[in-house]
Design a protein around this motif. Structure first.
Motif, mmCIF file in Angstrom:
data_model
loop_
_atom_site.group_PDB
_atom_site.id
_atom_site.type_symbol
_atom_site.label_atom_id
_atom_site.label_comp_id
_atom_site.label_asym_id
_atom_site.label_seq_id
_atom_site.Cartn_x
_atom_site.Cartn_y
_atom_site.Cartn_z
ATOM 1 N N ASN A 446 15.752 -8.774 -29.386
ATOM 2 C CA ASN A 446 14.426 -8.741 -28.837
ATOM 3 C C ASN A 446 14.298 -7.867 -27.488
ATOM 4 O O ASN A 446 13.320 -7.216 -27.281
ATOM 5 C CB ASN A 446 13.823 -10.146 -28.524
ATOM 6 C CG ASN A 446 12.332 -9.969 -28.196
ATOM 7 O OD1 ASN A 446 11.651 -9.547 -28.769
ATOM 8 N ND2 ASN A 446 11.863 -10.825 -27.039
ATOM 9 N N ARG A 447 15.224 -7.940 -26.663
ATOM 10 C CA ARG A 447 15.208 -6.957 -25.583
ATOM 11 C C ARG A 447 15.382 -5.410 -25.977
ATOM 12 O O ARG A 447 14.723 -4.843 -25.272
ATOM 13 C CB ARG A 447 16.764 -7.286 -24.584
ATOM 14 C CG ARG A 447 17.002 -6.255 -23.817
ATOM 15 C CD ARG A 447 18.257 -6.673 -23.023
ATOM 16 N NE ARG A 447 19.071 -5.494 -21.961
ATOM 17 C CZ ARG A 447 18.482 -5.229 -21.157
ATOM 18 N NH1 ARG A 447 17.454 -5.799 -20.441
ATOM 19 N NH2 ARG A 447 18.797 -4.209 -20.430
ATOM 20 N N LYS A 448 16.344 -5.255 -27.061
ATOM 21 C CA LYS A 448 16.331 -3.600 -27.594
ATOM 22 C C LYS A 448 15.119 -3.307 -28.105
ATOM 23 O O LYS A 448 14.329 -2.411 -27.662
ATOM 24 C CB LYS A 448 17.173 -3.710 -28.694
ATOM 25 C CG LYS A 448 17.165 -2.324 -29.334
ATOM 26 C CD LYS A 448 18.355 -2.321 -30.599
ATOM 27 C CE LYS A 448 18.269 -0.965 -31.224
ATOM 28 N NZ LYS A 448 17.163 -0.696 -32.096
ATOM 29 N N LEU A 449 14.124 -4.045 -28.518
ATOM 30 C CA LEU A 449 12.994 -3.671 -28.908
ATOM 31 C C LEU A 449 11.806 -3.645 -27.772
ATOM 32 O O LEU A 449 10.886 -2.743 -27.895
ATOM 33 C CB LEU A 449 11.963 -4.890 -29.958
ATOM 34 C CG LEU A 449 12.774 -4.918 -31.265
ATOM 35 C CD1 LEU A 449 12.204 -5.919 -32.253
ATOM 36 C CD2 LEU A 449 12.730 -3.561 -32.069
ATOM 37 N N ILE A 450 12.060 -4.611 -26.969
ATOM 38 C CA ILE A 450 11.098 -4.597 -25.707
ATOM 39 C C ILE A 450 11.571 -3.344 -24.780
ATOM 40 O O ILE A 450 10.449 -2.684 -24.540
ATOM 41 C CB ILE A 450 11.467 -5.798 -24.632
ATOM 42 C CG1 ILE A 450 10.681 -7.019 -25.283
ATOM 43 C CG2 ILE A 450 10.803 -5.694 -23.325
ATOM 44 C CD1 ILE A 450 11.306 -8.435 -24.621
ATOM 45 N N LEU A 451 12.861 -2.870 -24.677
ATOM 46 C CA LEU A 451 13.175 -1.686 -23.912
ATOM 47 C C LEU A 451 12.532 -0.253 -24.933
ATOM 48 O O LEU A 451 11.878 0.454 -24.253
ATOM 49 C CB LEU A 451 14.548 -1.541 -24.025
ATOM 50 C CG LEU A 451 15.092 -2.493 -22.816
ATOM 51 C CD1 LEU A 451 16.565 -2.135 -22.822
ATOM 52 C CD2 LEU A 451 14.459 -2.439 -21.552
ATOM 53 N N GLU A 452 12.511 -0.386 -26.191
ATOM 54 C CA GLU A 452 11.867 0.709 -26.865
ATOM 55 C C GLU A 452 10.307 0.975 -26.911
ATOM 56 O O GLU A 452 9.817 2.009 -26.808
ATOM 57 C CB GLU A 452 12.200 0.512 -28.446
ATOM 58 C CG GLU A 452 13.865 0.642 -28.714
ATOM 59 C CD GLU A 452 13.958 0.459 -30.091
ATOM 60 O OE1 GLU A 452 13.017 0.049 -31.075
ATOM 61 O OE2 GLU A 452 15.428 0.637 -30.580
ATOM 62 N N GLU A 453 9.678 -0.454 -26.696
ATOM 63 C CA GLU A 453 8.252 -0.462 -26.639
ATOM 64 C C GLU A 453 7.854 -0.041 -25.206
ATOM 65 O O GLU A 453 7.065 0.729 -24.804
ATOM 66 C CB GLU A 453 7.773 -1.775 -26.635
ATOM 67 C CG GLU A 453 7.939 -2.522 -28.009
ATOM 68 C CD GLU A 453 7.852 -3.862 -28.271
ATOM 69 O OE1 GLU A 453 7.615 -4.298 -29.387
ATOM 70 O OE2 GLU A 453 7.636 -4.557 -27.240
ATOM 71 N N GLU A 454 8.869 -0.229 -24.152
ATOM 72 C CA GLU A 454 8.413 0.117 -22.811
ATOM 73 C C GLU A 454 8.630 1.533 -22.403
ATOM 74 O O GLU A 454 7.943 2.429 -22.067
ATOM 75 C CB GLU A 454 9.447 -0.488 -21.612
ATOM 76 C CG GLU A 454 9.135 -1.821 -21.546
ATOM 77 C CD GLU A 454 9.933 -2.762 -20.413
ATOM 78 O OE1 GLU A 454 11.012 -1.864 -20.095
ATOM 79 O OE2 GLU A 454 9.426 -3.833 -19.995
#
Length: 498
Positions: A446-454
């Motif tokens: 989820n952190r990986k996806l959040i960083l990509e989204e940011e």
């Protein structure tokens, strides 16, 4: 340490109607909520509990004889009584695990925000009871406080990740921008709904069926009203429980059926009102936590995690709340091996569907198919967890209805997450370890996806800024060109005059 332990145990022994107001007052004061406001909030929570427990007692007194008659007449084995989510939450918060889960849940949320493993600020403190319930069930099985809190935390982390992944759909389908639902009940069915939705995409013919939710909801009319729905369900239960009893006169049968109808109708109307009082009591603590976290994470996009009650106004959710009541009762009768009679919890079915509707993008047909599967699954899980549920109720000093040997709840007592956690414990420490490792991996993903989204959001914002700068530069250039033209005109005019 023993003084603290004894104090905590003393508060737990007071029961949820006294314990929860004290906890809410203490938490409120810790986050600087004014004393009187925190006190009133805590009292409203206690008042809500008292009202909810009263409705459960009233309904049980009326329904239990009918249930006994149905078991005898039709050879049913529905011996597990549904005490509803209010009772399940009282049981969850009525143990040492439940009390500890409130501050622990806040800490987990803060850690996840700091590590960017979530974007959700869960201000819905009340619904921490779902996580506390998982821990209380595990504690009833193992008597291990540390293990119970670890698995309750696992439950919370999983739900927080699901809330993040459903944020976009919550905004677009349910029309709630900036909101997520880290709600244990609603979010736990998202993986099942997602798999079934994708599977229906692959089935020829099935993938062409789409129903307009607005038209269907209009056709239901007054049948969607809780009072009318409760009357109908109650009359049907009354007929099943009393109409075929040979030792009752006709007038007695009619009287019992009518009493059953009006009582169930009353419970379906009163229960949400008592729940609303309880929810009102949570507001001071929720707002205080929300204010603190928003200040700490200013400038970063975060979602506000609310109770999924905010999403039950969607037409498909309302439609499913009505239709699934008779469907669930039918499933309870025909499913082999089921011993769970859903009743009190039927008024809370609406809380299961907001995120399922978000997954299906508001499609009534797909939501119905998924609903039948999850309700059937819930009945079997409720039957399986009933002994542990009843043990947890005894540990929290919850008054088990007279004549009921086993109790459960159509809410979290019939939920796949606590059931899976119990199965992991039953299979030993290796499986428990695997569950914990998988949860950590889920948070990292989820952190990986959040960083990509940011990163994508920043790139999008940079592009918008570049376009704004380009437009400003173009306007400046145009203005300069006009100015230059004016100056040239003035110069030429001066030369001509000279």
């Amino acid at each position: 340490m023993s003084v603290v332990t004894n104090a905590i145990q003393f508060i737990i022994d007071l029961g949820p109607t006294v314990m929860m107001p004290i906890i809410m007052l203490i938490v409120g004061l810790c986050i600087r909520v004014p004393f009187l406001r925190a006190l009133k909030g805590g009292l409203l929570v206690g008042i809500g509990f008292i009202g909810l427990n009263a409705t459960v007692t009233i309904l049980t007194d009326v329904v239990q004889p009918a249930v006994n008659n149905m078991v005898e007449l039709f050879g049913l084995n529905l011996t597990v009584i549904d005490v509803g989510w209010p009772s399940a939450s009282a049981i969850a918060f009525g143990t040492a695990v439940g009390v500890t889960m409130i501050p622990l849940g806040i800490l987990i949320n803060v850690i996840m925000l700091l590590t960017k493993t979530t974007k959700t600020v869960d201000v819905d403190i009340w619904d921490f009871w779902h996580f506390a319930f998982s821990g209380s069930i595990v504690y009833a099985l193992t008597q291990n406080m540390v293990l119970s809190l670890i698995l309750a935390s696992v439950n919370m982390v999983v739900i927080m990740v699901i809330a993040d992944r459903m944020a976009k759909a919550t905004e677009e389908v349910l029309g709630l921008p900036g909101v997520t639902f880290p709600h244990g009940l609603a979010a736990s069915f998202v993986p099942i709904a997602w798999v079934m939705d994708k599977a229906m995409d692959k089935v020829p013919g099935l993938n062409k069926i789409h129903l307009d939710e607005q038209a269907i909801n209009k056709k239901m009319g007054l049948f969607g009203d809780p009072a009318i729905l409760g009357l109908i369900v109650g009359l049907l239960l009354g007929v099943a429980g009393f109409a075929f009893m040979p030792d009752l006169t006709t007038s007695d049968k009619v009287a019992q059926i009518l009493v059953m109808g009006v009582t169930v109708s009353a419970v379906l109307v009163i229960t949400p009102k008592m729940a609303a009082i309880l929810m009102e009591g949570i507001i001071p603590v929720s707002e205080g936590i929300q204010s603190i976290i928003q200040k700490r994470f200013a400038g970063r996009k975060v979602y506000i995690g609310l109770d999924c009650a905010a999403g039950i106004g969607h037409p498909v959710v309302l439609a499913m709340s009505v239709i699934m009541v008779p469907v669930t009762l039918l499933l309870a009768v025909i499913l082999p091996g089921n011993e769970f009679l859903p009743l009190v919890g039927l008024c809370g079915i609406c809380f299961q569907f907001p995120l399922i509707v978000a997954v299906t993008k508001g499609d009534f047909f797909r939501t119905f198919v998924i609903g039948v599967v999850v309700m059937g699954m819930g009945l079997m899980i409720g039957t399986s967890l009933a002994p542990l549920f009843t043990s947890a109720a005894a540990a929290s000093h919850f008054p088990i209805p007279e004549g009921a040997n086993l109790i459960s709840s159509i809410d979290y007592g019939s939920n796949p997450i606590p059931w899976l956690l119990v199965q992991a414990v039953n299979h030993g420490w290796i499986w428990v370890t695997l569950v914990v490792v998988a949860t950590i991996a889920l948070a990292v993903w989820n952190r990986k996806l959040i960083l990509e989204e940011e990163k994508a959001e920043k790139a999008q914002e940079d592009e918008k800024q570049r376009q704004r700068e380009a437009r400003r530069a173009a306007r400046r250039a145009k203005a300069q060109a006009v100015q230059n033209t004016v100056e040239e005109t003035e110069v030429q005019s001066g030369l001509q005059n000279a």
